[in-house]
Design an enzyme around this catalytic site. Structure first.
Site, PDB file in Angstrom:
ATOM      1  N   GLY A  12       0.774  -1.238   0.000  1.00  0.00           N
ATOM      2  CA  GLY A  12       0.000   0.000   0.000  1.00  0.00           C
ATOM      3  C   GLY A  12       0.806   1.289   0.000  1.00  0.00           C
ATOM      4  O   GLY A  12       0.342   2.314   0.503  1.00  0.00           O
ATOM      5  N   THR A  13       2.000   1.259  -0.605  1.00  0.00           N
ATOM      6  CA  THR A  13       2.762   2.522  -0.639  1.00  0.00           C
ATOM      7  C   THR A  13       2.086   3.546  -1.557  1.00  0.00           C
ATOM      8  O   THR A  13       2.164   4.746  -1.303  1.00  0.00           O
ATOM      9  CB  THR A  13       4.227   2.304  -1.080  1.00  0.00           C
ATOM     10  OG1 THR A  13       4.251   1.784  -2.401  1.00  0.00           O
ATOM     11  CG2 THR A  13       4.961   1.383  -0.137  1.00  0.00           C
ATOM     12  N   ASN A  14       1.432   3.064  -2.599  1.00  0.00           N
ATOM     13  CA  ASN A  14       0.705   4.009  -3.462  1.00  0.00           C
ATOM     14  C   ASN A  14      -0.527   4.570  -2.752  1.00  0.00           C
ATOM     15  O   ASN A  14      -0.866   5.739  -2.913  1.00  0.00           O
ATOM     16  CB  ASN A  14       0.316   3.344  -4.784  1.00  0.00           C
ATOM     17  CG  ASN A  14       1.483   3.315  -5.744  1.00  0.00           C
ATOM     18  OD1 ASN A  14       1.849   4.332  -6.319  1.00  0.00           O
ATOM     19  ND2 ASN A  14       2.095   2.146  -5.881  1.00  0.00           N
ATOM     20  N   MET A  91      -4.553  -7.229  -6.867  1.00  0.00           N
ATOM     21  CA  MET A  91      -4.099  -8.443  -7.544  1.00  0.00           C
ATOM     22  C   MET A  91      -5.220  -9.424  -7.901  1.00  0.00           C
ATOM     23  O   MET A  91      -4.949 -10.558  -8.265  1.00  0.00           O
ATOM     24  CB  MET A  91      -3.066  -9.151  -6.653  1.00  0.00           C
ATOM     25  CG  MET A  91      -1.794  -8.357  -6.443  1.00  0.00           C
ATOM     26  SD  MET A  91      -0.899  -8.034  -7.964  1.00  0.00           S
ATOM     27  CE  MET A  91      -0.377  -9.694  -8.358  1.00  0.00           C
ATOM     28  N   ILE A  93      -8.637 -10.484 -10.176  1.00  0.00           N
ATOM     29  CA  ILE A  93      -9.250 -10.174 -11.477  1.00  0.00           C
ATOM     30  C   ILE A  93     -10.619  -9.528 -11.278  1.00  0.00           C
ATOM     31  O   ILE A  93     -11.445  -9.995 -10.490  1.00  0.00           O
ATOM     32  CB  ILE A  93      -9.370 -11.451 -12.337  1.00  0.00           C
ATOM     33  CG1 ILE A  93      -7.963 -11.902 -12.747  1.00  0.00           C
ATOM     34  CG2 ILE A  93     -10.248 -11.218 -13.567  1.00  0.00           C
ATOM     35  CD1 ILE A  93      -7.912 -13.274 -13.378  1.00  0.00           C
ATOM     36  N   ASN A 108      -5.659   2.552 -13.026  1.00  0.00           N
ATOM     37  CA  ASN A 108      -4.670   1.606 -12.507  1.00  0.00           C
ATOM     38  C   ASN A 108      -3.289   2.232 -12.634  1.00  0.00           C
ATOM     39  O   ASN A 108      -3.052   3.047 -13.520  1.00  0.00           O
ATOM     40  CB  ASN A 108      -4.725   0.318 -13.341  1.00  0.00           C
ATOM     41  CG  ASN A 108      -3.705  -0.712 -12.898  1.00  0.00           C
ATOM     42  OD1 ASN A 108      -3.585  -1.020 -11.705  1.00  0.00           O
ATOM     43  ND2 ASN A 108      -2.941  -1.241 -13.845  1.00  0.00           N
ATOM     44  N   HIS A 110       0.663   1.172 -13.283  1.00  0.00           N
ATOM     45  CA  HIS A 110       1.505   0.060 -13.730  1.00  0.00           C
ATOM     46  C   HIS A 110       2.967   0.511 -13.702  1.00  0.00           C
ATOM     47  O   HIS A 110       3.283   1.608 -14.179  1.00  0.00           O
ATOM     48  CB  HIS A 110       1.095  -0.373 -15.145  1.00  0.00           C
ATOM     49  CG  HIS A 110       1.871  -1.554 -15.619  1.00  0.00           C
ATOM     50  ND1 HIS A 110       1.598  -2.837 -15.202  1.00  0.00           N
ATOM     51  CD2 HIS A 110       2.950  -1.641 -16.437  1.00  0.00           C
ATOM     52  CE1 HIS A 110       2.474  -3.668 -15.748  1.00  0.00           C
ATOM     53  NE2 HIS A 110       3.299  -2.969 -16.509  1.00  0.00           N
TER      54      HIS A 110
HETATM   55  C1  GRF Z   1       3.068  -0.941  -7.578  1.00  0.00           C
HETATM   56  O1  GRF Z   1       4.329  -1.170  -8.140  1.00  0.00           O
HETATM   57  C2  GRF Z   1       2.061  -0.661  -8.662  1.00  0.00           C
HETATM   58  O2  GRF Z   1       2.595  -0.038  -9.770  1.00  0.00           O
HETATM   59  C3  GRF Z   1       1.598  -2.052  -9.036  1.00  0.00           C
HETATM   60  O3  GRF Z   1       1.589  -2.763  -7.821  1.00  0.00           O
HETATM   61  C4  GRF Z   1       2.519  -2.190  -6.903  1.00  0.00           C
HETATM   62  C5  GRF Z   1       1.768  -1.886  -5.645  1.00  0.00           C
HETATM   63  O4  GRF Z   1       2.623  -1.450  -4.610  1.00  0.00           O
HETATM   64  N1  GRF Z   1       0.340  -2.036  -9.729  1.00  0.00           N
HETATM   65  P1  GRF Z   1       2.030  -0.843  -3.283  1.00  0.00           P
HETATM   66  O5  GRF Z   1       1.110  -1.884  -2.667  1.00  0.00           O
HETATM   67  O6  GRF Z   1       1.284   0.408  -3.630  1.00  0.00           O
HETATM   68  O7  GRF Z   1       3.216  -0.570  -2.404  1.00  0.00           O
END
Ligand code: GRF
Length: 216
Positions: A12-14, A91, A93, A108, A110
């Site tokens: 969950g860093t994003n 992760m 579908i 999303n 990527h």
């Molecule tokens: C990130 O690299 C994002 O681009 C991909 O999954 C990863 C998720 O990382 N879709 P986090 O859980 O947000 O740390």
């Protein structure tokens, strides 16, 4: 304020980048209304709870088929009045019915420059390993709308990151996150929530604010 629902499965860093941006008042026009996790043990849930964001856990194995799972997902989106759905390392579908209902309202992130190093099997460290194996000198991240094609929807924002000679998949993953992902995702959410994104076929135009005010 538009309601942003964030879907997670891992660290969950994003999500954290979005929480921090909202705290700094930089998620213009948007509010994280709910976090939905596909795993009970995702650290992303801890981040959400620490930020007092309502959380839901939806386990795919508890549904008999994709259709039943999609129905539950749509119910959660409705319950939290989702205006925008953000896949931030999700992760599981998602079926075409959900994609169709949230067309151009689901994004999303990527960890490569689309259309390279994407599609089925390209996730997590595998993406960065493939970049290194191919000998690419530049990589980066992409925020795009979700459509029926894996990593194939209209591109909203991209940012490049240099590949260094001594990079490992791990070091590259970290730099792509730090230099690209954590900046791009809040920026894209903010653009969307301010109504600045226009989609035309596979192309996205980001309207400048003045133009938006003129059209009111
Ligand atoms: C990130 O690299 C994002 O681009 C991909 O999954 C990863 C998720 O990382 N879709 P986090 O859980 O947000 O740390």
């Amino acid at each position: 304020m538009l309601n942003v629902v964030v879907l997670v499965s891992g660290g969950g860093t994003n999500l954290q980048a979005l929480i921090d941006a909202e705290r700094r008042g930089e998620l213009h026009g948007g509010k994280i209304a709910c976090v939905i996790s596909s795993r009970e043990d995702a650290y992303a849930l801890t981040r959400a709870r620490q930020a007092d964001i309502p959380c839901e856990v939806l386990l795919r194995r508890e549904f008999k088929d994709q259709n039943a799972y999609d129905t539950a997902l749509l119910e959660l989106f409705k319950r939290h009045q989702a205006d925008l759905v953000v896949l931030a390392g999700f992760m599981t579908i998602i079926g075409d019915r959900v994609i169709c209902e949230y067309r151009n309202r689901m994004i999303n992130i990527h960890p490569s420059l689309l259309p390279s190093f994407c599609g089925e099997g390209y996730y997590g460290l595998r993406v960065h390993k493939a970049v290194l194996e191919r000998g690419a000198r530049i990589t980066g991240a992409t925020v795009h709308f979700v459509n029926e094609v894996c990593d194939g929807g209209p591109i909203i924002l991209q940012k490049t990151v240099e590949v260094l000679d001594d990079d490992t998949p791990e070091s590259l993953q970290t730099r792509v996150m730090e230099e690209a992902e954590w900046h791009l995702l809040p920026q894209a959410v903010s653009l969307f929530c301010q109504g600045q994104i226009e989609v035309c076929g596979n192309q996205v135009r980001c309207k400048p604010m003045e133009q938006q005010e003129d059209s009111i």
